[in-house]
Design a protein around this motif. Structure first.
Motif, short mmCIF file in Angstrom:
data_model
loop_
_atom_site.label_atom_id
_atom_site.label_comp_id
_atom_site.label_asym_id
_atom_site.label_seq_id
_atom_site.Cartn_x
_atom_site.Cartn_y
_atom_site.Cartn_z
N ALA A 27 0.84 -1.20 0.00
CA ALA A 27 0.00 0.00 0.00
C ALA A 27 0.88 1.25 0.00
O ALA A 27 0.60 2.23 -0.70
CB ALA A 27 -0.92 -0.01 1.22
N ALA A 28 1.98 1.19 0.78
CA ALA A 28 2.86 2.35 0.87
C ALA A 28 3.47 2.67 -0.49
O ALA A 28 3.67 3.83 -0.85
CB ALA A 28 3.97 2.09 1.89
N ARG A 29 3.75 1.62 -1.24
CA ARG A 29 4.36 1.82 -2.55
C ARG A 29 3.44 2.63 -3.45
O ARG A 29 3.88 3.40 -4.30
CB ARG A 29 4.69 0.46 -3.16
CG ARG A 29 5.86 0.45 -4.11
CD ARG A 29 7.10 0.97 -3.44
NE ARG A 29 8.15 1.20 -4.42
CZ ARG A 29 9.15 2.05 -4.25
NH1 ARG A 29 9.24 2.76 -3.14
NH2 ARG A 29 10.07 2.20 -5.18
N GLY B 127 -2.31 -3.09 9.97
CA GLY B 127 -2.91 -3.52 11.23
C GLY B 127 -4.26 -4.19 11.00
O GLY B 127 -4.54 -5.25 11.56
N ALA B 128 -5.09 -3.59 10.16
CA ALA B 128 -6.43 -4.13 9.93
C ALA B 128 -6.36 -5.51 9.28
O ALA B 128 -7.07 -6.45 9.68
CB ALA B 128 -7.23 -3.16 9.06
N VAL B 129 -5.49 -5.65 8.29
CA VAL B 129 -5.35 -6.94 7.61
C VAL B 129 -4.85 -8.00 8.60
O VAL B 129 -5.36 -9.12 8.64
CB VAL B 129 -4.40 -6.82 6.39
CG1 VAL B 129 -4.05 -8.19 5.84
CG2 VAL B 129 -5.04 -5.95 5.31
N ALA B 130 -3.87 -7.62 9.40
CA ALA B 130 -3.32 -8.59 10.36
C ALA B 130 -4.36 -8.98 11.40
O ALA B 130 -4.47 -10.16 11.77
CB ALA B 130 -2.07 -8.01 11.02
N VAL B 131 -5.14 -8.02 11.88
CA VAL B 131 -6.19 -8.30 12.87
C VAL B 131 -7.21 -9.28 12.29
O VAL B 131 -7.54 -10.32 12.90
CB VAL B 131 -6.89 -6.99 13.31
CG1 VAL B 131 -8.25 -7.28 13.94
CG2 VAL B 131 -6.00 -6.23 14.29
N TRP C 162 -0.23 7.97 7.04
CA TRP C 162 -0.78 7.17 8.14
C TRP C 162 -1.50 5.93 7.63
O TRP C 162 -1.74 4.99 8.38
CB TRP C 162 -1.73 8.02 8.98
CG TRP C 162 -2.82 8.65 8.17
CD1 TRP C 162 -2.74 9.81 7.45
CD2 TRP C 162 -4.14 8.14 7.97
NE1 TRP C 162 -3.92 10.05 6.82
CE2 TRP C 162 -4.81 9.04 7.12
CE3 TRP C 162 -4.83 7.01 8.43
CZ2 TRP C 162 -6.13 8.85 6.71
CZ3 TRP C 162 -6.14 6.83 8.03
CH2 TRP C 162 -6.77 7.75 7.17
N ILE C 163 -1.86 5.92 6.36
CA ILE C 163 -2.76 4.86 5.86
C ILE C 163 -2.10 3.48 5.81
O ILE C 163 -2.68 2.51 6.30
CB ILE C 163 -3.34 5.26 4.49
CG1 ILE C 163 -4.22 6.51 4.67
CG2 ILE C 163 -4.16 4.12 3.90
CD1 ILE C 163 -4.82 7.05 3.38
N PRO C 164 -0.89 3.33 5.22
CA PRO C 164 -0.35 1.97 5.06
C PRO C 164 -0.26 1.17 6.37
O PRO C 164 -0.62 -0.01 6.40
CB PRO C 164 1.03 2.20 4.45
CG PRO C 164 0.88 3.49 3.71
CD PRO C 164 -0.03 4.33 4.56
N ALA D 7 -1.73 0.71 14.81
CA ALA D 7 -2.10 2.11 15.08
C ALA D 7 -0.88 2.93 15.46
O ALA D 7 -0.71 4.07 15.02
CB ALA D 7 -3.14 2.16 16.20
N ALA D 8 0.01 2.32 16.26
CA ALA D 8 1.24 3.03 16.64
C ALA D 8 2.09 3.32 15.41
O ALA D 8 2.62 4.43 15.25
CB ALA D 8 2.02 2.21 17.66
N GLY D 9 2.19 2.32 14.53
CA GLY D 9 2.94 2.53 13.28
C GLY D 9 2.36 3.67 12.48
O GLY D 9 3.08 4.48 11.89
N SER D 10 1.05 3.75 12.49
CA SER D 10 0.37 4.80 11.74
C SER D 10 0.72 6.18 12.29
O SER D 10 1.00 7.12 11.55
CB SER D 10 -1.14 4.55 11.83
OG SER D 10 -1.83 5.55 11.17
N VAL D 11 0.76 6.29 13.62
CA VAL D 11 1.10 7.57 14.25
C VAL D 11 2.55 7.93 13.91
O VAL D 11 2.86 9.06 13.55
CB VAL D 11 0.91 7.50 15.79
CG1 VAL D 11 1.50 8.73 16.46
CG2 VAL D 11 -0.58 7.35 16.11
N VAL D 12 3.45 6.93 14.03
CA VAL D 12 4.86 7.18 13.72
C VAL D 12 5.00 7.65 12.27
O VAL D 12 5.67 8.65 11.98
CB VAL D 12 5.71 5.91 13.96
CG1 VAL D 12 7.11 6.09 13.41
CG2 VAL D 12 5.76 5.59 15.45
N ALA D 13 4.33 6.93 11.35
CA ALA D 13 4.46 7.27 9.93
C ALA D 13 3.94 8.68 9.65
O ALA D 13 4.50 9.41 8.83
CB ALA D 13 3.72 6.24 9.08
#
Ligand SMILES: Nc1nc2c(c(=O)[nH]1)N[C@H]1C(S)=C(S)[C@@H](COP(=O)(O)O)O[C@H]1N2
Ligand SMILES: [Mo]
Length: 545
Positions: free
Chosen positions: A33-35, A134-138, A127-129, A110-116
């Motif tokens: 997604a980030a790509r 997280g959503a896919v992994a959950v 923040w999206i990727p 969510a933490a990764g999203s804040v960091v990004a």
């Protein structure tokens, strides 16, 4: 929350596998997604970048000492190990104590999203990727653990007294629907292990494929590479002098006097190489100046560019280390740009800023005196390679890279040392970083086995912008002997040296030391790279047979 009645029936390794497969898929989809969305903010890249930024100086030092220019691979490997362990933990938690596993995974996403979103080079979509990851992994973890638990046992219902009947439970035990159930251990249907393995395998494979796909150059990132490939740099108005005859001794294993771009050391905090499109590039010159201005790529290339030889060196270089390289740079003098801006009388520093937020504080004086401090666009006859700062970086003879050599440069702010700090000075490194006098033995190589007889000892020595006057060699605590200096390209570059040696069999210790053109002797005192550069004599033990 749903209990896990058969939790004890799930072998722990399967719980781990569920976590790891789920996180692999999530992480892979996040990278992919980030790509597409925000190339600079891959979840792994953002978190890794943040880790680099919060690492204390000793950690940078240790990482470079241990891994050299492979420090980024080491960091990624370390992050991968931590992620796998955390994923296995999440799988275990989700089986034992649902939903703590999915909560953990979701929280990490969510933490990764804040960091990004808070990285210096974050974009609006950064923040999206991580959130997608997280959503896919959950969802995957919940699904896989569901498969592990199997379908709800159909023939066994734990006693469920009607509301309000709690007190009567004991009394009611012998009546009602439960009496109809057979009085034997409840039969739990075997969960579908085969389906679990199939889905877990698919998730893990999907994650790996997604990571691989995210590394394929997509249309967006190919733009910068294509722009670089298509670029024809203008000819310099003043060319660098050719490498003088006698500057290159041509001894096997001796570092060549000109370092090819492909083997030039790379040190930076950028886990993912920034991609700056020259068509979009602008340099902002501002701060304590009479006249702020901006410079575009076309304007820069239209200026009279000059070529010069400068040896770059990293402050993290250990005695005997290889974080140093020499190149022919094409660029425009920073002094001219500063003259156009007109620094105020009380300014004493220029803070150069990279597109990814890295900053370096360079003494104003080093950028306005007569040395070849340049905005470089060319390196050894080609545009800067992407990892070396394409399209524009700074090169300043005589100063370590961390206080001068900003890559992917976008901003020059004229300011003062007492009000402003830079990336590494904020992390305990010295405010000023003049390069220290050093010399290194390249030949004989470490671990090389040599036959007794005539051979050669050779190496390089440097103190950019001062120059090297002499190198001396000592064998086995004997007298110091003068080595022969090769011709230096200039005082801004390193210089090769060599000395013939009639080697007798046995073990020998070889040492070298240099003398600067200012008359200073290279100090034997050992100092670590932090905070302002390593010192000490380089020595090497060799076996002669
Ligand atoms: N944007 C950016 N520029 C940077 C750095 C960095 O981390 N980010 N590191 C500096 C350091 S510490 C050094 S030693 C040199 C290394 O330049 P090279 O990688 O081209 O050899 O780049 C300097 N410029
Ligand atoms: Mo450096």
């Amino acid at each position: 929350m749903a209990p896990a009645p058969d939790a004890r029936r799930t072998p722990t390794p399967l719980a781990w596998l569920a976590g790891v497969a789920a996180v692999a898929l999530g992480a892979g989809i996040g990278e992919l997604a980030a790509r597409f969305l925000a190339p600079a903010s891959s979840p792994v890249g953002a978190v890794g970048g943040a880790l680099i930024d919060i690492a204390p100086p000793w950690a940078k030092d240790a990482a470079i000492t241990l891994f050299g220019t492979d420090d980024k691979i080491a960091l990624l490997t370390g992050m991968g190990i931590v992620l796998v362990l955390a994923a296995a933990l999440a799988g275990w938690l989700e089986v034992r104590k649902p939903p703590s596993g999915v909560v953990l995974v979701g929280a990490v996403g969510a933490a990764g999203s804040v960091v990004a979103a808070t990285r210096p080079d974050a974009g609006a979509l950064s923040w999206i990727p991580s959130l997608i990851a997280g959503a896919v992994a959950v969802a995957t973890l919940a699904g896989l653990v569901g498969l592990l638990r199997g379908p709800a046992p159909a023939r066994y219902e734990p006693p469920r007294p009607a509301a309000g009947a709690v007190e009567e439970r004991g009394a009611a035990a012998g009546s009602g629907p439960i009496t109809a159930a057979p009085q034997q251990p409840p039969e739990v249907r075997q969960p579908s292990r085969r389906a679990f393995f199939a889905w877990a395998g698919a998730a893990a494979a999907g994650g790996i494929l997604a990571v691989l796909a995210s590394q394929v150059r997509l249309a967006g990132s190919a733009v910068v590479t294509a722009a670089r490939d298509a670029l024809r740099l203008p000819a310099p108005v003043s060319a660098a002098p050719p490498v003088p005859a006698g500057a290159e001794l041509g001894i096997a294993d001796l570092a060549p006097v000109v370092t090819p771009n492909g083997s030039f050391y790379r040190i930076d905090t950028a886990l993912i190489v920034p991609e700056v499109d020259p068509a979009q590039w602008k340099l902002r010159v501002h701060g304590m100046v009479a006249q702020e201005f901006e410079l575009t790529w076309d304007e820069l290339l239209a200026l009279p560019l000059e070529e010069s030889w400068t040896t770059l060196a990293c402050v993290s270089n250990e005695v005997g280390g290889t974080l140093i390289g020499n190149a022919r740079w094409l660029g425009y003098p920073v002094r001219e740009l500063l003259a156009r801006a007109g620094p105020t009388a009380d300014a004493d520093m220029v803070l150069s800023r990279s597109v990814d937020g890295f900053t370096a504080s360079t003494p104003l004086e080093a950028l306005t005196d007569s040395r070849n401090a340049i905005l470089a666009v060319g390196m050894n006859g080609e545009p800067l390679p992407l990892p070396h700062g394409f399209p524009v970086r700074m090169v300043v003879p005589g100063l370590y890279g961390y206080v001068s050599a900003t890559k992917w440069l976008v901003e020059l702010e004229v300011t003062r040392f007492d009000t402003t700090r830079a990336y590494w000075t904020d992390r305990g490194w010295s405010e000023r970083g003049p390069i220290k006098l050093q010399s290194r033995i390249d030949v004989p190589r470490t671990g090389q086995s040599l036959d007794a007889g005539d051979t050669v000892i050779a190496g390089v020595a440097w103190q950019q912008h001062t120059g090297v006057a002499a190198v001396e060699v000592q064998i086995d605590d004997g007298p110091w002997q003068a080595a022969t200096l090769a011709t230096a390209i200039s005082d801004d570059t390193w210089v090769q040296w060599s000395m013939p040696w009639a080697a007798a069999s046995g073990e020998h210790v070889i040492r070298c030391r240099a003398v600067g053109k200012d008359g200073a002797q290279q100090t034997p005192e050992r100092a670590a790279p932090a905070p302002d550069g390593a010192t000490g004599w380089h020595e090497r033990t060799v076996q002669i047979t």
